[in-house]
Motif scaffolding. Structure first.
Motif, PDB file in Angstrom:
ATOM      1  N   PRO A 435       0.804  -1.237   0.000  1.00 24.65           N
ATOM      2  CA  PRO A 435       0.000   0.000   0.000  1.00 24.65           C
ATOM      3  C   PRO A 435       0.831   1.278   0.000  1.00 24.65           C
ATOM      4  CG  PRO A 435      -0.836  -1.583   1.604  1.00 24.65           C
ATOM      5  CD  PRO A 435       0.492  -2.092   1.157  1.00 24.65           C
ATOM      6  N   TYR A 436       2.124   1.208   0.324  1.00 25.16           N
ATOM      7  CA  TYR A 436       2.969   2.398   0.407  1.00 25.16           C
ATOM      8  C   TYR A 436       3.792   2.593  -0.857  1.00 25.16           C
ATOM      9  CZ  TYR A 436       1.722   2.414   5.333  1.00 25.16           C
ATOM     10  OH  TYR A 436       1.021   2.460   6.519  1.00 25.16           O
ATOM     11  N   ILE A 437       3.539   1.809  -1.870  1.00 21.67           N
ATOM     12  CA  ILE A 437       4.327   1.886  -3.089  1.00 21.67           C
ATOM     13  C   ILE A 437       4.070   3.214  -3.806  1.00 21.67           C
ATOM     14  CG2 ILE A 437       2.581   0.830  -4.620  1.00 21.67           C
ATOM     15  CD1 ILE A 437       4.936  -0.744  -5.910  1.00 21.67           C
ATOM     16  N   THR A 438       5.123   3.766  -4.398  1.00 23.18           N
ATOM     17  CA  THR A 438       5.009   5.030  -5.125  1.00 23.18           C
ATOM     18  C   THR A 438       4.800   4.764  -6.617  1.00 23.18           C
ATOM     19  OG1 THR A 438       7.384   5.176  -5.561  1.00 23.18           O
ATOM     20  CG2 THR A 438       6.578   6.107  -3.481  1.00 23.18           C
ATOM     21  N   ARG A 439       4.438   5.836  -7.336  1.00 26.17           N
ATOM     22  CA  ARG A 439       4.215   5.683  -8.763  1.00 26.17           C
ATOM     23  C   ARG A 439       5.502   5.253  -9.464  1.00 26.17           C
ATOM     24  NH1 ARG A 439       2.710  10.711 -12.621  1.00 26.17           N
ATOM     25  NH2 ARG A 439       4.852  11.162 -12.058  1.00 26.17           N
ATOM     26  N   LEU A 460      -8.589   3.312 -11.583  1.00 26.67           N
ATOM     27  CA  LEU A 460      -8.969   2.592 -10.362  1.00 26.67           C
ATOM     28  C   LEU A 460      -9.667   3.525  -9.370  1.00 26.67           C
ATOM     29  CD1 LEU A 460      -5.713   0.468  -9.945  1.00 26.67           C
ATOM     30  CD2 LEU A 460      -7.996  -0.410 -10.492  1.00 26.67           C
ATOM     31  N   LYS A 461      -9.202   4.765  -9.306  1.00 23.11           N
ATOM     32  CA  LYS A 461      -9.855   5.740  -8.439  1.00 23.11           C
ATOM     33  C   LYS A 461     -11.276   6.021  -8.929  1.00 23.11           C
ATOM     34  CE  LYS A 461      -5.820   8.409  -6.822  1.00 23.11           C
ATOM     35  NZ  LYS A 461      -5.149   9.737  -6.889  1.00 23.11           N
ATOM     36  N   LYS A 462     -11.418   6.227 -10.232  1.00 20.69           N
ATOM     37  CA  LYS A 462     -12.723   6.533 -10.804  1.00 20.69           C
ATOM     38  C   LYS A 462     -13.713   5.393 -10.574  1.00 20.69           C
ATOM     39  CE  LYS A 462     -14.855   8.102 -15.127  1.00 20.69           C
ATOM     40  NZ  LYS A 462     -14.607   8.460 -16.556  1.00 20.69           N
ATOM     41  N   ARG A 468      -6.252   7.446  -2.270  1.00 21.63           N
ATOM     42  CA  ARG A 468      -4.959   7.795  -1.693  1.00 21.63           C
ATOM     43  C   ARG A 468      -5.181   8.517  -0.385  1.00 21.63           C
ATOM     44  NH1 ARG A 468       0.396   6.253  -2.200  1.00 21.63           N
ATOM     45  NH2 ARG A 468       1.740   7.911  -1.374  1.00 21.63           N
ATOM     46  N   ASN A 469      -4.555   8.036   0.668  1.00 21.30           N
ATOM     47  CA  ASN A 469      -4.573   8.696   1.972  1.00 21.30           C
ATOM     48  C   ASN A 469      -3.209   9.345   2.192  1.00 21.30           C
ATOM     49  OD1 ASN A 469      -7.208   7.881   2.694  1.00 21.30           O
ATOM     50  ND2 ASN A 469      -6.451   5.858   3.295  1.00 21.30           N
ATOM     51  N   GLY A 470      -3.172  10.673   2.282  1.00 15.01           N
ATOM     52  CA  GLY A 470      -1.903  11.364   2.459  1.00 15.01           C
ATOM     53  C   GLY A 470      -1.303  11.757   1.131  1.00 15.01           C
ATOM     54  N   GLY A 471      -0.151  12.437   1.199  1.00 10.18           N
ATOM     55  CA  GLY A 471       0.509  12.947   0.010  1.00 10.18           C
ATOM     56  C   GLY A 471       1.314  11.877  -0.704  1.00 10.18           C
ATOM     57  N   ASP A 472       2.042  12.378  -1.725  1.00 11.31           N
ATOM     58  CA  ASP A 472       2.849  11.451  -2.512  1.00 11.31           C
ATOM     59  C   ASP A 472       3.945  10.809  -1.671  1.00 11.31           C
ATOM     60  OD1 ASP A 472       1.351  11.978  -4.729  1.00 11.31           O
ATOM     61  OD2 ASP A 472       2.709  13.504  -5.521  1.00 11.31           O
ATOM     62  N   PHE A 473       4.413  11.519  -0.671  1.00 15.71           N
ATOM     63  CA  PHE A 473       5.453  10.973   0.195  1.00 15.71           C
ATOM     64  C   PHE A 473       4.882  10.811   1.601  1.00 15.71           C
ATOM     65  CE2 PHE A 473       7.597  13.214  -3.219  1.00 15.71           C
ATOM     66  CZ  PHE A 473       8.493  12.268  -3.668  1.00 15.71           C
ATOM     67  N   GLY A 474       4.954   9.587   2.112  1.00 16.33           N
ATOM     68  CA  GLY A 474       4.441   9.302   3.455  1.00 16.33           C
ATOM     69  C   GLY A 474       3.003   8.837   3.461  1.00 16.33           C
ATOM     70  N   GLY A 475       2.298   8.986   2.333  1.00 12.65           N
ATOM     71  CA  GLY A 475       0.919   8.527   2.282  1.00 12.65           C
ATOM     72  C   GLY A 475       0.855   7.045   1.915  1.00 12.65           C
ATOM     73  N   HIS A 476      -0.388   6.531   1.794  1.00  7.66           N
ATOM     74  CA  HIS A 476      -0.551   5.124   1.419  1.00  7.66           C
ATOM     75  C   HIS A 476      -1.862   4.941   0.664  1.00  7.66           C
ATOM     76  CE1 HIS A 476      -2.897   5.347   5.168  1.00  7.66           C
ATOM     77  NE2 HIS A 476      -3.608   4.342   4.663  1.00  7.66           N
ATOM     78  N   TRP A 477      -1.989   3.793   0.011  1.00  4.82           N
ATOM     79  CA  TRP A 477      -3.183   3.453  -0.742  1.00  4.82           C
ATOM     80  C   TRP A 477      -4.142   2.664   0.135  1.00  4.82           C
ATOM     81  CZ3 TRP A 477      -3.514   5.889  -5.192  1.00  4.82           C
ATOM     82  CH2 TRP A 477      -2.332   6.257  -5.859  1.00  4.82           C
ATOM     83  N   GLU A 478      -5.422   2.893  -0.115  1.00  2.00           N
ATOM     84  CA  GLU A 478      -6.456   2.134   0.596  1.00  2.00           C
ATOM     85  C   GLU A 478      -7.358   1.451  -0.440  1.00  2.00           C
ATOM     86  OE1 GLU A 478     -10.327   2.819   3.528  1.00  2.00           O
ATOM     87  OE2 GLU A 478      -8.816   4.426   3.300  1.00  2.00           O
ATOM     88  N   ILE A 479      -7.594   0.154  -0.231  1.00  2.00           N
ATOM     89  CA  ILE A 479      -8.495  -0.592  -1.106  1.00  2.00           C
ATOM     90  C   ILE A 479      -9.896  -0.438  -0.561  1.00  2.00           C
ATOM     91  CG2 ILE A 479      -9.018  -2.823  -2.140  1.00  2.00           C
ATOM     92  CD1 ILE A 479      -6.303  -1.717  -2.920  1.00  2.00           C
TER      93      ILE A 479
END
Length: 483
Positions: A435-439, A460-462, A468-479
């Motif tokens: 979940p913490y993987i970056t683009r 996938l968002k649409k 995405r929870n949080g910013g590009d750095f330090g954030g994570h993805w939520e399913i």
């Protein structure tokens, strides 16, 4: 059905595996090979009194000759064939009343010959004369003698790995010495004229080097690219591997290798959780390999068991005809062990799981998985079994649901030739795994360009699958749970 219609059908039916037509002029000695061939194979009917061109000539012309033909199954075949004989009244091609003789030959558990001690076997529309080697193979196939019991020339107990015997004794709870087990159980070692003889089963199961005595007792696995075998400059062999050793060793090794070659298909369920299904149920391809090892004809020295793996089907070719009374039309119901000692050994090691039920279960599991039924074909002393996968068709019909991948569920770097939807699922799988993987990491892992990765993320968002929870750095993805 009227007699006239019945006669017309008999006159028009093509000759084949279980049907032959002969003129009344046939000599009794020439009829015997046909009767023998049917009895040794699948049984069948011989219609006498119909010419090759379909003309009905009948059998009433000469009673003495007719009596000679009626004697064929009993006096011209060794042992006698228990034929069922009947006459059908008809009018012959001249319009006169006559009869046609129908001789039904049942499939026999015995090996039959003619008076000249020649054995025949029905292959298609021909009665094939067997050479000595083929005759012995048929003898073993019918269970009149077991090749696994035959002594191996020049083999001694020094060719046996006693550690393997000891391990088997422990497996089955036998507490005496391994040498004692070999000499007192299953005819692994017998004495002839005061000399110990080692059986084929003992060498194949416990030999230090079984291929020294049985060079082609191997499993060869060939992996092809695509759905067909090509040759010459277009040869499409990806892997070609041979497995040797004892039957247990090469069976386990080949099964382990095949497991790495079977594709898996991952699909996204309505709950946003992944489901993975193999190309073929594991039991099915395992059953084919184990059956080939257990039931192959080891008296056929010139070829291996060959497994051919294609993108959409898998073929197992095993030397030997179907054993005993087993035939293509009853293979799900009838069980016969060509090598009963080898079968028991593999059962003790839990590779043969269900005596007599494995083939039927394989059919049921293939059906439950949505695949076509297994296909069996009998060629000239070679049995060919095929599993066909329908998953590739599902992938084409419903690309939102299926993704073809290699065994192990790997997703990175395997995107060549995939559809846009396939790559979306690849990206989603990577996010699920981390979940913490970056683009940037997604691009490196999947081999998809960063700009394309972003398009898949937006999709996938649409669809409401991720956020995405949080910013590009330090954030994570939520399913997200799909509603």
């Amino acid at each position: 059905m009227s007699k006239e219609k019945s006669i017309k059908i008999l006159a028009a039916t093509p000759e084949g595996q279980q049907f032959d037509r002969k003129s009344f002029l046939i000599d009794a000695k020439n009829l015997a090979p046909i009767v023998v061939a049917f009895a040794n194979a699948d049984g069948g009917d011989v219609v006498i009194g119909v010419e090759d061109d379909g003309r009905i000539t009948g059998v009433n012309q000469n009673q003495k000759h007719l009596n000679e033909l009626l004697r064929v199954p009993f006096d011209y075949c060794i042992p006698s064939v228990n034929a069922d004989v009947k006459f059908i009244d008809c009018n012959d091609f001249t319009g006169n009343p006559n009869r046609v003789l129908v001789m039904h030959i049942p499939q026999s558990p015995d090996l039959h010959t003619n008076q000249a001690d020649e054995a025949f076997y029905r292959v298609g529309d021909k009665s094939k004369k067997l050479n000595f080697e083929q005759r012995m193979q048929l003898f073993y196939a019918k269970g009149k003698r077991y090749f696994e019991d035959a002594p191996v020339f020049d083999a001694t107990i020094a060719d046996i790995n006693l550690d393997l015997v000891q391990a088997y004794c422990k497996k089955i709870g036998y507490t005496k010495k391994p040498e004692t087990f070999l000499r007192t159980n299953r005819n692994f070692i017998q004495k002839f004229d005061g000399t110990e003889k080692i059986s084929g089963a003992a060498i194949l199961l416990f030999g230090k080097d079984p291929q020294k005595f049985f060079p082609r007792a191997r499993i060869r696995i060939v992996r092809f690219e695509g759905d067909e075998e090509r040759f010459g400059r277009e040869m499409n062999v990806v892997k070609d591997i041979e497995f040797k050793g004892t039957l247990l060793e090469m069976t386990k090794s080949s099964l382990d290798f095949i497991a790495t070659q079977i594709k898996e298909y991952t699909f996204l369920g309505s709950d946003a959780n992944f489901r993975t299904t193999p190309q073929y149920p594991k039991f099915c391809w395992t059953e084919l390999i184990v059956n080939a090892v257990v039931h192959r004809d080891y008296s056929i020295m010139g070829t291996d068991i060959i497994v051919k793996i294609f993108d959409n089907h898998l073929i197992v070719e095993s030397p030997g005809i179907l054993p005993g009374m087993v035939r293509l039309n009853n293979i799900r119901q009838i069980h016969f062990s060509r090598n009963p000692k080898i079968a028991q050994f593999m059962h003790d090691y839990e590779l043969v799981k269900e005596f007599g039920e494995g083939v039927d279960r394989m059919f049921r599991e293939m059906e439950a998985a949505g695949n076509p039924a297994p296909e069996y074909r009998q060629y000239d002393f070679m049995l060919k079994a095929t599993l066909i996968s329908s998953h590739s068709e599902k992938s084409n019909d419903n690309k939102e649901d299926y993704k073809g991948g290699q065994t192990g569920g790997q997703t990175g770097g395997q995107t060549g030739g995939q559809t846009n939807t396939d790559n979306t699922i690849v990206v989603l799988q990577a996010i699920v795994n981390d979940p913490y993987i970056t683009r940037i990491k997604l691009s490196e892992l999947t081999g998809i360009a960063p700009s394309a990765v972003q398009k898949h993320i937006n999709k996938l968002k649409k669809q409401g699958i991720i956020k995405r929870n949080g910013g590009d750095f330090g954030g994570h993805w939520e399913i997200l749970e799909k509603k």
